[in-house]
Write a protein that holds these residues in place. Structure first.
Motif, PDB file in Angstrom:
ATOM      1  N   ASN A  19       0.736  -1.533  -0.120  1.00  0.00           N
ATOM      2  CA  ASN A  19      -0.113   0.108   0.500  1.00  0.00           C
ATOM      3  C   ASN A  19       1.177   1.342   0.404  1.00  0.00           C
ATOM      4  OD1 ASN A  19      -2.383  -1.524   0.333  1.00  0.00           O
ATOM      5  ND2 ASN A  19      -2.599  -1.463   1.904  1.00  0.00           N
ATOM      6  N   LEU A  20       2.174   1.355   0.215  1.00  0.00           N
ATOM      7  CA  LEU A  20       3.039   2.528   0.914  1.00  0.00           C
ATOM      8  C   LEU A  20       3.507   2.686  -0.999  1.00  0.00           C
ATOM      9  CD1 LEU A  20       5.336   1.462   3.249  1.00  0.00           C
ATOM     10  CD2 LEU A  20       3.759   3.504   3.380  1.00  0.00           C
ATOM     11  N   LEU A  21       3.317   1.494  -2.022  1.00  0.00           N
ATOM     12  CA  LEU A  21       3.741   2.359  -3.395  1.00  0.00           C
ATOM     13  C   LEU A  21       2.358   2.789  -3.748  1.00  0.00           C
ATOM     14  CD1 LEU A  21       5.428  -1.499  -5.333  1.00  0.00           C
ATOM     15  CD2 LEU A  21       6.221   0.961  -3.519  1.00  0.00           C
ATOM     16  N   LEU A  22       1.500   3.627  -3.054  1.00  0.00           N
ATOM     17  CA  LEU A  22       0.036   4.204  -3.734  1.00  0.00           C
ATOM     18  C   LEU A  22       0.313   4.849  -2.937  1.00  0.00           C
ATOM     19  CD1 LEU A  22      -2.875   1.494  -3.168  1.00  0.00           C
ATOM     20  CD2 LEU A  22      -1.273   2.751  -5.349  1.00  0.00           C
ATOM     21  N   ALA A  23       1.144   5.833  -2.066  1.00  0.00           N
ATOM     22  CA  ALA A  23       0.903   6.864  -1.778  1.00  0.00           C
ATOM     23  C   ALA A  23       1.884   8.088  -2.143  1.00  0.00           C
ATOM     24  CB  ALA A  23       1.842   6.748   0.654  1.00  0.00           C
ATOM     25  N   VAL A  24       2.677   8.284  -2.589  1.00  0.00           N
ATOM     26  CA  VAL A  24       3.100   9.104  -3.521  1.00  0.00           C
ATOM     27  C   VAL A  24       1.996   9.428  -4.318  1.00  0.00           C
ATOM     28  CG1 VAL A  24       5.384  10.050  -5.015  1.00  0.00           C
ATOM     29  CG2 VAL A  24       5.656   8.690  -2.640  1.00  0.00           C
ATOM     30  N   PRO A  25       1.745   8.511  -5.550  1.00  0.00           N
ATOM     31  CA  PRO A  25       0.676   8.703  -6.753  1.00  0.00           C
ATOM     32  C   PRO A  25      -0.382   9.411  -6.137  1.00  0.00           C
ATOM     33  CG  PRO A  25       1.648   6.901  -6.796  1.00  0.00           C
ATOM     34  CD  PRO A  25       1.998   6.890  -5.472  1.00  0.00           C
ATOM     35  N   GLY A  58       9.647   9.333  -2.237  1.00  0.00           N
ATOM     36  CA  GLY A  58       8.750   7.826  -3.009  1.00  0.00           C
ATOM     37  C   GLY A  58      10.194   6.993  -2.538  1.00  0.00           C
ATOM     38  N   VAL A  59      11.566   6.991  -2.985  1.00  0.00           N
ATOM     39  CA  VAL A  59      12.241   6.120  -2.831  1.00  0.00           C
ATOM     40  C   VAL A  59      12.145   5.526  -1.656  1.00  0.00           C
ATOM     41  CG1 VAL A  59      15.207   6.005  -2.874  1.00  0.00           C
ATOM     42  CG2 VAL A  59      13.945   7.450  -4.376  1.00  0.00           C
ATOM     43  N   LEU A  60      11.494   6.282  -0.035  1.00  0.00           N
ATOM     44  CA  LEU A  60      11.322   5.373   0.890  1.00  0.00           C
ATOM     45  C   LEU A  60      10.903   4.553   1.029  1.00  0.00           C
ATOM     46  CD1 LEU A  60      12.196   6.161   4.013  1.00  0.00           C
ATOM     47  CD2 LEU A  60      11.422   7.855   4.098  1.00  0.00           C
ATOM     48  N   CYS A  61       9.362   5.198   0.542  1.00  0.00           N
ATOM     49  CA  CYS A  61       8.476   4.100   0.704  1.00  0.00           C
ATOM     50  C   CYS A  61       8.788   2.575  -0.294  1.00  0.00           C
ATOM     51  CB  CYS A  61       6.750   4.858  -0.447  1.00  0.00           C
ATOM     52  SG  CYS A  61       6.066   5.966   0.176  1.00  0.00           S
ATOM     53  N   THR A  62       9.719   2.719  -1.294  1.00  0.00           N
ATOM     54  CA  THR A  62       9.984   2.063  -2.096  1.00  0.00           C
ATOM     55  C   THR A  62      10.411   0.873  -1.312  1.00  0.00           C
ATOM     56  OG1 THR A  62      10.114   3.186  -4.691  1.00  0.00           O
ATOM     57  CG2 THR A  62      10.733   1.182  -4.622  1.00  0.00           C
ATOM     58  N   VAL A  65       8.923  -0.987   1.078  1.00  0.00           N
ATOM     59  CA  VAL A  65       8.151  -2.033   0.478  1.00  0.00           C
ATOM     60  C   VAL A  65       9.308  -3.625   0.070  1.00  0.00           C
ATOM     61  CG1 VAL A  65       6.971  -3.220  -0.731  1.00  0.00           C
ATOM     62  CG2 VAL A  65       6.275  -0.805   0.204  1.00  0.00           C
ATOM     63  N   PHE A  66      10.431  -2.965   0.034  1.00  0.00           N
ATOM     64  CA  PHE A  66      11.852  -3.841  -0.787  1.00  0.00           C
ATOM     65  C   PHE A  66      11.522  -4.643   0.666  1.00  0.00           C
ATOM     66  CE2 PHE A  66      15.553  -5.118  -0.659  1.00  0.00           C
ATOM     67  CZ  PHE A  66      15.740  -6.293  -2.001  1.00  0.00           C
ATOM     68  N   LEU A  67      12.266  -4.021   2.023  1.00  0.00           N
ATOM     69  CA  LEU A  67      12.585  -4.886   2.771  1.00  0.00           C
ATOM     70  C   LEU A  67      11.869  -5.112   3.611  1.00  0.00           C
ATOM     71  CD1 LEU A  67      14.377  -1.461   4.682  1.00  0.00           C
ATOM     72  CD2 LEU A  67      15.679  -3.788   3.113  1.00  0.00           C
ATOM     73  N   LYS A  68      10.050  -5.229   3.865  1.00  0.00           N
ATOM     74  CA  LYS A  68       9.290  -5.764   4.528  1.00  0.00           C
ATOM     75  C   LYS A  68       9.098  -6.577   3.700  1.00  0.00           C
ATOM     76  CE  LYS A  68       7.787  -2.651   7.744  1.00  0.00           C
ATOM     77  NZ  LYS A  68       7.844  -3.721   9.371  1.00  0.00           N
ATOM     78  N   THR A  69       9.493  -6.979   2.188  1.00  0.00           N
ATOM     79  CA  THR A  69       9.083  -7.703   2.017  1.00  0.00           C
ATOM     80  C   THR A  69       9.843  -8.878   1.064  1.00  0.00           C
ATOM     81  OG1 THR A  69       8.361  -6.747  -0.416  1.00  0.00           O
ATOM     82  CG2 THR A  69       6.516  -6.828   0.785  1.00  0.00           C
TER      83      THR A  69
END
Length: 93
Positions: A19-25, A58-62, A65-69
């Protein structure tokens, strides 16, 4: 307020790191949030430096997500273990 299912506790909303990948857009779709000139930062109007702030966010959110998944097991695609001839069997030719 949504009701919880019988035997379940907590909220019925589900959270996923994706869901974090949706935050910025989605944040950038709220135009009235940044459609203004002030406050300025180093002489740049708010619109421009707000857009620049979006890049590290956006880089932080990405990254999050990478670290969590990263440790989640991946599921193979349907038919991934099949040979080309096995995949062609269902075409009726």
């Amino acid at each position: 307020m949504p009701m919880a299912l019988p035997g379940k506790t907590g909220s019925t909303l589900r959270w996923s790191p994706w869901n974090l990948l949706l935050a910025v857009p989605l944040l950038w779709l709220i135009t009235p949030l940044y459609n203004r000139i002030g406050p300025e930062l180093f002489g740049m109007p708010f619109y421009y430096w707000f857009q620049f702030v979006g890049i590290p966010v956006g880089v932080l959110c990405t990254t999050l997500v990478f670290l969590k998944t990263a440790d989640e097991p991946t599921t193979p695609a349907p038919g991934a273990g099949l040979d080309v001839d096995d995949l062609d069997e269902g075409t009726g030719r």
